[in-house]
Design a protein around this motif. Structure first.
Motif: not given
Length: 346
Positions: A67-68, A71, A78, A80, A82, A84
């Motif tokens: 999920h961002p 990060a 990665r 990204e 919403d 995962p």
């Protein structure tokens, strides 16, 4: 009838397939999935639970799906998203060689009736038996030792793992997955007693499975007594589940291991039954019901929500004390009612 090796993808390709935002070298190639702790530079890891964020700093993964909001903790490329965990589900299918397209072909030891209708690229494994009048759609895979009874129909893209059994007249939709040892369409438990012995009631109905249904190992779905047992679209059934005759299960419901559902019970859409849940017969469970593990349901449920029964584990000594108190509850309730009545009169 060998299966292809696990495929390789670039991070750019994965980002496009997932609809994810890629941060890092998109030309890097990966060929599998692993946990954050175990992943190597040619593998993708994922974070779907906050408790594993601590492992991000030390991972050697080629990329991490996350999920961002996590990060900043990631030092490798990665992907990204919403959601995962949903992304992980899609990735797992990309890297699963068993889900690759079947090359097709009928093994020489398989027994296939002359009038069986086979779609394109159907694969039938060693010692499988397919009886008269069966219809198999395109890309169906029938594993070693499977038996498909007369007149059964199986939709395109479905896969039967070794030693699965589909009985006569059963209808299975597209993209079904039947795991080893499951039996779809065995006789329901129907007997009449004459006072001294049991007499079998012939089970004249069938079983209908919708599209995208998965049935776990050694689970049983019984055929109906007169009408069909019906399993809706996208229903997921774990291992060692028993579904009795004439049960109906609505779309998108999920049943965990060792669930037992007695005859003629109707379970709604988007329901979840935890491990070991038992449903009595002739009940109606409305849409959106979640029954927690090891609960016994003996009455219909007409309102969506979470339902539980039973007590959690405790020491045997404490359980014995509580068991005594359980037996006293009726007397205590009567005494309390009398006290309330006296207080109101006073």
């Amino acid at each position: 009838m060998t299966h292809p090796a696990t495929p390789t993808f670039t991070l750019d390709e994965l980002a496009e397939r997932l609809g994810a935002r890629l941060v890092g070298d998109g030309s890097r190639q990966v060929r599998g999935l692993a946990t954050l702790k175990e992943a190597q530079p040619d593998q993708v890891a994922f974070v779907a639970n906050r408790s594993y964020v601590k492992d991000l700093a030390k991972t050697r993964a080629g990329a991490v799906l996350l999920h961002p909001e996590h990060a900043a903790d990631c030092s490798v490329p990665r992907l990204e998203l919403d959601n995962p965990y949903l992304g992980y589900a899609h990735l797992s299918q990309l890297f699963d060689p068993m889900l690759a397209a079947s090359p097709g072909g009928i093994h020489s030891s398989a027994v296939v009736a002359e009038d069986v209708a086979l779609g394109e690229r159907v694969e039938v494994g060693p010692n499988a038996v397919i009886e008269a009048g069966v219809v198999l759609g395109d890309d169906v895979v029938v594993g070693a030792g499977c038996v498909i009874g007369a007149g059964a129909r199986i939709g395109s893209g479905s896969r039967l793992h070794p030693n699965a059994t589909v009985c006569h007249g059963v209808i299975i939709g597209a993209r079904a997955i039947l795991h080893s040892g499951c039996v779809i369409g065995g006789d329901g438990f129907g007997f009449a007693h004459d006072g001294s012995r049991w007499h079998k009631i012939a089970q004249l109905g069938g079983v209908v499975l919708g599209d995208d249904v998965e049935v776990g190992s050694c689970s049983s779905i019984d055929r109906g007594a007169l009408e069909d047992t019906v399993i809706g679209n996208d229903v997921k059934i774990d291992s060692q589940v028993q579904i009795a005759h004439n049960v109906h299960i609505g779309d998108h419901s999920a049943l965990a291991g060792c669930v037992g559902i007695a005859g003629s019970t109707h379970v709604g859409k988007n329901c979840m039954l935890g491990g070991g849940v038992g449903l009595s017969g002739h009940l109606t469970i409305c849409d959106g019901v979640h029954v927690t593990g090891m609960s016994l349901v003996t009455n219909s449920i007409h309102e969506p929500g979470v339902y539980s029964s039973g007590t959690g584990a405790m020491s045997n000594g404490q359980w014995r004390k509580n068991a005594v108190r359980f037996k006293q509850l009726d007397d205590m309730a009567r005494r309390l009612a009398r006290l309330e009545k006296r207080s109101q009169q006073g």
